[in-house]
Design an enzyme around this catalytic site. Sequence first.
Site, PDB file in Angstrom:
ATOM      1  N   SER A 173      11.341  -2.239  -7.304  1.00  8.33           N
ATOM      2  CA  SER A 173      11.613  -1.367  -8.450  1.00  8.33           C
ATOM      3  C   SER A 173      10.718  -0.130  -8.430  1.00  8.33           C
ATOM      4  CB  SER A 173      11.478  -2.126  -9.769  1.00  8.33           C
ATOM      5  OG  SER A 173      10.284  -2.838  -9.795  1.00  8.33           O
ATOM      6  N   VAL A 174       9.679  -0.110  -7.597  1.00  4.48           N
ATOM      7  CA  VAL A 174       8.834   1.078  -7.491  1.00  4.48           C
ATOM      8  C   VAL A 174       9.303   1.956  -6.341  1.00  4.48           C
ATOM      9  CG1 VAL A 174       6.486   1.899  -6.989  1.00  4.48           C
ATOM     10  CG2 VAL A 174       6.815  -0.046  -8.495  1.00  4.48           C
TER      11      VAL A 174
ATOM     12  N   ASP B 273       6.987  -9.546  -8.334  1.00  6.36           N
ATOM     13  CA  ASP B 273       8.440  -9.412  -8.522  1.00  6.36           C
ATOM     14  C   ASP B 273       9.096 -10.731  -8.920  1.00  6.36           C
ATOM     15  OD1 ASP B 273       8.263  -6.716  -7.656  1.00  6.36           O
ATOM     16  OD2 ASP B 273       8.212  -7.441  -5.590  1.00  6.36           O
TER      17      ASP B 273
ATOM     18  N   ALA C  63       3.127  -1.529  -9.877  1.00 10.02           N
ATOM     19  CA  ALA C  63       3.976  -2.533 -10.536  1.00 10.02           C
ATOM     20  C   ALA C  63       5.250  -1.868 -11.040  1.00 10.02           C
ATOM     21  CB  ALA C  63       3.223  -3.153 -11.706  1.00 10.02           C
ATOM     22  N   GLY C  64       6.272  -2.667 -11.212  1.00 11.35           N
ATOM     23  CA  GLY C  64       7.509  -2.156 -11.801  1.00 11.35           C
ATOM     24  C   GLY C  64       8.187  -3.316 -12.485  1.00 11.35           C
ATOM     25  N   HIS C  65       8.075  -3.376 -13.800  1.00  9.75           N
ATOM     26  CA  HIS C  65       8.653  -4.497 -14.532  1.00  9.75           C
ATOM     27  C   HIS C  65       9.986  -4.068 -15.154  1.00  9.75           C
ATOM     28  CE1 HIS C  65       4.314  -6.218 -14.873  1.00  9.75           C
ATOM     29  NE2 HIS C  65       4.799  -6.260 -13.667  1.00  9.75           N
TER      30      HIS C  65
ATOM     31  N   LYS D  68       8.625 -10.735 -14.264  1.00 10.61           N
ATOM     32  CA  LYS D  68       7.683 -10.741 -15.393  1.00 10.61           C
ATOM     33  C   LYS D  68       8.213 -10.001 -16.596  1.00 10.61           C
ATOM     34  CE  LYS D  68       3.726 -10.571 -12.514  1.00 10.61           C
ATOM     35  NZ  LYS D  68       4.437  -9.949 -11.396  1.00 10.61           N
ATOM     36  N   GLY D  69       8.868  -8.861 -16.341  1.00  9.74           N
ATOM     37  CA  GLY D  69       9.309  -8.005 -17.437  1.00  9.74           C
ATOM     38  C   GLY D  69      10.105  -8.782 -18.460  1.00  9.74           C
TER      39      GLY D  69
ATOM     40  N   GLN E 189       1.675  -7.636 -10.165  1.00 12.02           N
ATOM     41  CA  GLN E 189       1.708  -8.178  -8.800  1.00 12.02           C
ATOM     42  C   GLN E 189       1.765  -9.712  -8.873  1.00 12.02           C
ATOM     43  OE1 GLN E 189      -0.854  -5.463  -9.350  1.00 12.02           O
ATOM     44  NE2 GLN E 189       0.983  -4.291  -8.989  1.00 12.02           N
TER      45      GLN E 189
ATOM     46  N   GLY F  22      19.731 -15.353 -15.800  1.00 11.95           N
ATOM     47  CA  GLY F  22      20.420 -14.061 -15.748  1.00 11.95           C
ATOM     48  C   GLY F  22      19.459 -12.990 -16.211  1.00 11.95           C
TER      49      GLY F  22
HETATM   50  P1  IMP Z   1      -0.603  -1.400  -3.053  1.00 15.08           P
HETATM   51  O1  IMP Z   1      -0.802  -2.237  -4.268  1.00 15.08           O
HETATM   52  O2  IMP Z   1       0.291  -0.221  -3.275  1.00 15.08           O
HETATM   53  O3  IMP Z   1      -1.904  -1.036  -2.397  1.00 15.08           O
HETATM   54  O4  IMP Z   1       0.183  -2.293  -1.962  1.00 15.08           O
HETATM   55  C1  IMP Z   1      -0.415  -3.435  -1.327  1.00 15.08           C
HETATM   56  C2  IMP Z   1       0.631  -4.533  -1.116  1.00 15.08           C
HETATM   57  O5  IMP Z   1       0.995  -5.090  -2.371  1.00 15.08           O
HETATM   58  C3  IMP Z   1       1.931  -4.050  -0.486  1.00 15.08           C
HETATM   59  O6  IMP Z   1       2.452  -5.093   0.330  1.00 15.08           O
HETATM   60  C4  IMP Z   1       2.844  -3.837  -1.687  1.00 15.08           C
HETATM   61  O7  IMP Z   1       4.208  -3.932  -1.344  1.00 15.08           O
HETATM   62  C5  IMP Z   1       2.407  -4.993  -2.569  1.00 15.08           C
HETATM   63  N1  IMP Z   1       2.630  -4.738  -4.010  1.00 15.08           N
HETATM   64  C6  IMP Z   1       1.883  -3.962  -4.824  1.00 15.08           C
HETATM   65  N2  IMP Z   1       2.356  -4.012  -6.083  1.00 15.08           N
HETATM   66  C7  IMP Z   1       3.402  -4.856  -6.051  1.00 15.08           C
HETATM   67  C8  IMP Z   1       4.292  -5.358  -7.061  1.00 15.08           C
HETATM   68  O8  IMP Z   1       4.190  -5.041  -8.260  1.00 15.08           O
HETATM   69  N3  IMP Z   1       5.250  -6.225  -6.647  1.00 15.08           N
HETATM   70  C9  IMP Z   1       5.348  -6.628  -5.353  1.00 15.08           C
HETATM   71  N4  IMP Z   1       4.543  -6.194  -4.379  1.00 15.08           N
HETATM   72  C10 IMP Z   1       3.568  -5.323  -4.732  1.00 15.08           C
END
Ligand code: IMP
Length: 429
Positions: A301-302, A13, A39-41, A16-17, A221, A415
Amino acid sequence: MPGVVVVGAQWGDEGKGKVVDILTEHAEVVVRYGGGPNAGHTLVVGNEKIIVRLVPSGILRKDTRCVLAQGMVIDLSRLVDEMDELVKRGYPHVSEMLVSDRAHVILSYHRLIDGLREQGDGAIGTTKRGIGPCYEDKVARRGVPMGALRDLGAMRELVGRALEAWQPTIAALGGKPPTVDEVMAEVAPLAPRIVPMLRDTAAIVDEGLRADKYTLFEGAQGTLLDVDHGTYPFVTSSSAIAGGACTGAGVGPTRIKRVIGLVKAYCTRVGGGPFPTELAPPKPDADLGERLRKIGDEYGSVTGRPRRTGWLDLPALRYAARINGLDRIAITKLDVLTGLAKLKVCVAYRTPSGETSDFPVGELDRAEPIYRDCEPWSERTSGARKMEDLPAAARKYVGLIEEAAGCEAMIVSVGSRRDETILRSGVFD
Ligand code: IMP
């Protein structure tokens, strides 16, 4: 070699997007190399906000080839929904995206197991998207590669084998496993949409690199969530560091010319696990943590979960610089710090074995951050387009980050809009 890796230097977070979107102005190929719909970009174009989960952030540029490589785990219905949404919003070229036939398929039982585990004592705050169980199947050699969609009869057998192996786990967690028929009924209608996109993407990426195409490897991530180098076991199940670009996309390390680390001007984390510089009750300055969350819009964002917020951790940044071999950084969300009454950074740790400026990743539960006060600033920064436009205190803060990372910030984001950015020399060379 024109291979450039963009990787999160914190807990994901980092923004990156937006940075990948800026870099792709020149990139011909953008490759997602790991993770999945966890992920959520977020991309902001004009007044429009677009969140991509599986599709690379390069998708907004129509001449950029987007690739989902074999290090990824892919949820078929989420991929199809995301593509349909992008087509609706004016990005029809998403259908030209290529997908590795060796990425793994996330199936309904992966989501089920992830969700059931999160209800129990072992919960770590995952995104419940089935990421962990899907990677577990992959390393246990009973996973379902995307290529299996070409032959649904053979896929059925793979699914049957995996379901049999998971049966006791699902029962012990109090769940009811789906039948093979139920799993296949979900998959079968989606297969014709996806099969035409399947390729040996590693060979295609290599071809592009040989032809000198600027290729961007988009990490998901962040370093501290990496399965090998993160704050284990509070990590995701993939290789989120720069090295993961080589295994996840199938390119040799000699093909990578540059590694850019994304550094948010403060720290956030979603889910459980150690976060030494967190600003949350009963720690002092918890109100500032709340302020960072509000001003920085720090909600997942997810999953929409509020992100935990805290001061910038320079030892963690030094660690990320070392593990990833960073040679450039991009600093994001500097504007969010404007107007804080107090501004601190963690510069070292006190551990049972003494004081250290390294990130004590193996003993974070026994480490205490040592802070340094920085001079806060109150002037707005979102109008800054060159470093000289920033208040002196903000410039000093950027300098501290650069010193810890051991390299220059080529981008400083002030921004969420594309133009709210300081682009320094060397961004595209
Ligand atoms: P998982 O990837 O859903 O198995 O989650 C494992 C850990 O990684 C958890 O603490 C999630 O909140 C964190 N996590 C997974 N993907 C992201 C991301 O894109 N951004 C921030 N945290 C993430």
